[in-house]
Design a protein around this motif. Sequence first.
Motif, PDB file in Angstrom:
ATOM      1  N   PRO A  36     -15.223  21.098  56.250  1.00  0.00           N
ATOM      2  CA  PRO A  36     -16.521  20.825  55.619  1.00  0.00           C
ATOM      3  C   PRO A  36     -16.364  20.692  54.109  1.00  0.00           C
ATOM      4  O   PRO A  36     -15.383  21.164  53.535  1.00  0.00           O
ATOM      5  N   PRO A  37     -17.337  20.078  53.455  1.00  0.00           N
ATOM      6  CA  PRO A  37     -17.277  19.945  52.001  1.00  0.00           C
ATOM      7  C   PRO A  37     -17.271  21.320  51.312  1.00  0.00           C
ATOM      8  O   PRO A  37     -17.737  22.310  51.879  1.00  0.00           O
ATOM      9  N   HIS A  38     -16.754  21.334  50.110  1.00  0.00           N
ATOM     10  CA  HIS A  38     -16.738  22.543  49.283  1.00  0.00           C
ATOM     11  C   HIS A  38     -18.167  22.948  48.965  1.00  0.00           C
ATOM     12  O   HIS A  38     -18.959  22.119  48.518  1.00  0.00           O
ATOM     13  N   THR A  39     -18.511  24.198  49.194  1.00  0.00           N
ATOM     14  CA  THR A  39     -19.877  24.665  48.943  1.00  0.00           C
ATOM     15  C   THR A  39     -19.970  25.562  47.722  1.00  0.00           C
ATOM     16  O   THR A  39     -21.052  25.993  47.365  1.00  0.00           O
ATOM     17  N   GLY A  40     -18.846  25.844  47.086  1.00  0.00           N
ATOM     18  CA  GLY A  40     -18.851  26.702  45.896  1.00  0.00           C
ATOM     19  C   GLY A  40     -19.255  25.929  44.656  1.00  0.00           C
ATOM     20  O   GLY A  40     -19.717  24.792  44.715  1.00  0.00           O
ATOM     21  N   GLY A  41     -19.033  26.577  43.521  1.00  0.00           N
ATOM     22  CA  GLY A  41     -19.411  26.000  42.246  1.00  0.00           C
ATOM     23  C   GLY A  41     -18.492  24.881  41.795  1.00  0.00           C
ATOM     24  O   GLY A  41     -17.452  24.616  42.409  1.00  0.00           O
ATOM     25  N   ASP A  42     -18.888  24.249  40.699  1.00  0.00           N
ATOM     26  CA  ASP A  42     -18.121  23.144  40.134  1.00  0.00           C
ATOM     27  C   ASP A  42     -17.244  23.566  38.964  1.00  0.00           C
ATOM     28  O   ASP A  42     -16.571  22.731  38.370  1.00  0.00           O
ATOM     29  N   ASP A  43     -17.271  24.847  38.605  1.00  0.00           N
ATOM     30  CA  ASP A  43     -16.442  25.256  37.477  1.00  0.00           C
ATOM     31  C   ASP A  43     -14.971  25.233  37.906  1.00  0.00           C
ATOM     32  O   ASP A  43     -14.654  25.316  39.098  1.00  0.00           O
ATOM     33  N   PRO A  44     -14.057  25.081  36.962  1.00  0.00           N
ATOM     34  CA  PRO A  44     -12.643  24.924  37.296  1.00  0.00           C
ATOM     35  C   PRO A  44     -12.078  26.047  38.162  1.00  0.00           C
ATOM     36  O   PRO A  44     -11.292  25.785  39.068  1.00  0.00           O
ATOM     37  N   ALA A  45     -12.472  27.287  37.922  1.00  0.00           N
ATOM     38  CA  ALA A  45     -11.944  28.401  38.723  1.00  0.00           C
ATOM     39  C   ALA A  45     -12.354  28.268  40.191  1.00  0.00           C
ATOM     40  O   ALA A  45     -11.536  28.480  41.095  1.00  0.00           O
ATOM     41  N   ASP A  46     -13.608  27.917  40.448  1.00  0.00           N
ATOM     42  CA  ASP A  46     -14.068  27.724  41.832  1.00  0.00           C
ATOM     43  C   ASP A  46     -13.330  26.565  42.494  1.00  0.00           C
ATOM     44  O   ASP A  46     -12.942  26.648  43.662  1.00  0.00           O
TER      45      ASP A  46
ATOM     46  N   PRO B 251      -3.075   7.426  34.302  1.00  0.00           N
ATOM     47  CA  PRO B 251      -3.715   8.680  33.928  1.00  0.00           C
ATOM     48  C   PRO B 251      -3.738   9.667  35.095  1.00  0.00           C
ATOM     49  O   PRO B 251      -3.781   9.282  36.263  1.00  0.00           O
ATOM     50  N   ARG B 252      -3.693  10.912  34.734  1.00  0.00           N
ATOM     51  CA  ARG B 252      -3.698  11.988  35.719  1.00  0.00           C
ATOM     52  C   ARG B 252      -5.111  12.167  36.272  1.00  0.00           C
ATOM     53  O   ARG B 252      -6.070  12.267  35.511  1.00  0.00           O
ATOM     54  N   GLN B 253      -5.238  12.196  37.579  1.00  0.00           N
ATOM     55  CA  GLN B 253      -6.544  12.393  38.203  1.00  0.00           C
ATOM     56  C   GLN B 253      -6.892  13.875  38.169  1.00  0.00           C
ATOM     57  O   GLN B 253      -6.084  14.726  38.521  1.00  0.00           O
ATOM     58  N   GLN B 254      -8.084  14.187  37.730  1.00  0.00           N
ATOM     59  CA  GLN B 254      -8.539  15.569  37.618  1.00  0.00           C
ATOM     60  C   GLN B 254      -9.023  16.087  38.968  1.00  0.00           C
ATOM     61  O   GLN B 254      -9.439  15.322  39.833  1.00  0.00           O
ATOM     62  N   LEU B 255      -8.984  17.407  39.112  1.00  0.00           N
ATOM     63  CA  LEU B 255      -9.543  18.053  40.294  1.00  0.00           C
ATOM     64  C   LEU B 255     -11.054  18.113  40.118  1.00  0.00           C
ATOM     65  O   LEU B 255     -11.558  18.778  39.208  1.00  0.00           O
ATOM     66  N   THR B 256     -11.753  17.380  40.946  1.00  0.00           N
ATOM     67  CA  THR B 256     -13.214  17.363  40.925  1.00  0.00           C
ATOM     68  C   THR B 256     -13.712  17.674  42.327  1.00  0.00           C
ATOM     69  O   THR B 256     -12.947  17.657  43.301  1.00  0.00           O
ATOM     70  N   ARG B 257     -14.993  17.933  42.429  1.00  0.00           N
ATOM     71  CA  ARG B 257     -15.590  18.175  43.747  1.00  0.00           C
ATOM     72  C   ARG B 257     -15.370  16.964  44.653  1.00  0.00           C
ATOM     73  O   ARG B 257     -15.053  17.116  45.831  1.00  0.00           O
ATOM     74  N   ASP B 258     -15.511  15.751  44.117  1.00  0.00           N
ATOM     75  CA  ASP B 258     -15.332  14.541  44.926  1.00  0.00           C
ATOM     76  C   ASP B 258     -13.909  14.443  45.474  1.00  0.00           C
ATOM     77  O   ASP B 258     -13.710  14.141  46.659  1.00  0.00           O
ATOM     78  N   VAL B 259     -12.918  14.696  44.613  1.00  0.00           N
ATOM     79  CA  VAL B 259     -11.519  14.641  45.049  1.00  0.00           C
ATOM     80  C   VAL B 259     -11.267  15.705  46.109  1.00  0.00           C
ATOM     81  O   VAL B 259     -10.637  15.451  47.137  1.00  0.00           O
ATOM     82  N   LEU B 260     -11.765  16.897  45.854  1.00  0.00           N
ATOM     83  CA  LEU B 260     -11.591  17.998  46.792  1.00  0.00           C
ATOM     84  C   LEU B 260     -12.251  17.692  48.140  1.00  0.00           C
ATOM     85  O   LEU B 260     -11.637  17.859  49.200  1.00  0.00           O
ATOM     86  N   ASP B 261     -13.488  17.208  48.095  1.00  0.00           N
ATOM     87  CA  ASP B 261     -14.202  16.903  49.337  1.00  0.00           C
ATOM     88  C   ASP B 261     -13.564  15.758  50.106  1.00  0.00           C
ATOM     89  O   ASP B 261     -13.573  15.756  51.339  1.00  0.00           O
ATOM     90  N   GLU B 262     -12.993  14.797  49.396  1.00  0.00           N
ATOM     91  CA  GLU B 262     -12.290  13.695  50.067  1.00  0.00           C
ATOM     92  C   GLU B 262     -11.091  14.241  50.848  1.00  0.00           C
ATOM     93  O   GLU B 262     -10.871  13.871  52.000  1.00  0.00           O
ATOM     94  N   GLN B 263     -10.333  15.134  50.227  1.00  0.00           N
ATOM     95  CA  GLN B 263      -9.180  15.743  50.903  1.00  0.00           C
ATOM     96  C   GLN B 263      -9.648  16.594  52.079  1.00  0.00           C
ATOM     97  O   GLN B 263      -9.071  16.555  53.156  1.00  0.00           O
ATOM     98  N   ARG B 264     -10.699  17.372  51.855  1.00  0.00           N
ATOM     99  CA  ARG B 264     -11.215  18.246  52.929  1.00  0.00           C
ATOM    100  C   ARG B 264     -11.721  17.410  54.117  1.00  0.00           C
ATOM    101  O   ARG B 264     -11.469  17.756  55.263  1.00  0.00           O
ATOM    102  N   ALA B 265     -12.395  16.294  53.841  1.00  0.00           N
ATOM    103  CA  ALA B 265     -12.882  15.420  54.914  1.00  0.00           C
ATOM    104  C   ALA B 265     -11.709  14.854  55.710  1.00  0.00           C
ATOM    105  O   ALA B 265     -11.762  14.781  56.944  1.00  0.00           O
TER     106      ALA B 265
END
Length: 145
Positions: A21-31, A2-16
């Motif tokens: 720093p972790p993403h501080t914006g919203g959780d909506d798909p556009a952010d 299955p395709r992994q979705q873009l989530t805050r956790d996935v994004l923050d893992e890559q950023r770390a």
Amino acid sequence: MPRQQLTRDVLDEQRAALGLPPHTGGDDPADLRRAALDTALAAHAAGAEPARPVLRGAVRELLDRLAELAPGRSVEVRVPPYAAVQCVAGPHHTRGTPPNVVEMDAPTLIALATGSLTWTAAVDSGRVRASGPRADLSGLLPLPE
């Protein structure tokens, strides 16, 4: 698989992994897509490969910007396997393969959109495949912020 979705956790893992720093914006798909683009650019600058969901989010963000900048349905821009968008005003197709197609990979789209690669250089090197009389996007790239 299955395709992994873009989530805050996935994004923050890559950023770390990039020392960001972790993403501080919203959780909506556009952010998340906007943050994915910033993260993918940081990964590229660090010589790292962005995670697939981050890269997919970055591609979607750039294609959305392109469609907003040049609304229409006369050109189909494809970035397999991530996304495709129709843009540019003019006659449009309704079935089958459109007459005006632009296809490239994700790193090429990012380079074109940010201005680190010119349209001419991308076409001449084969990184962009463009067919049809309206498939020249040089006047739209790089994309404005």
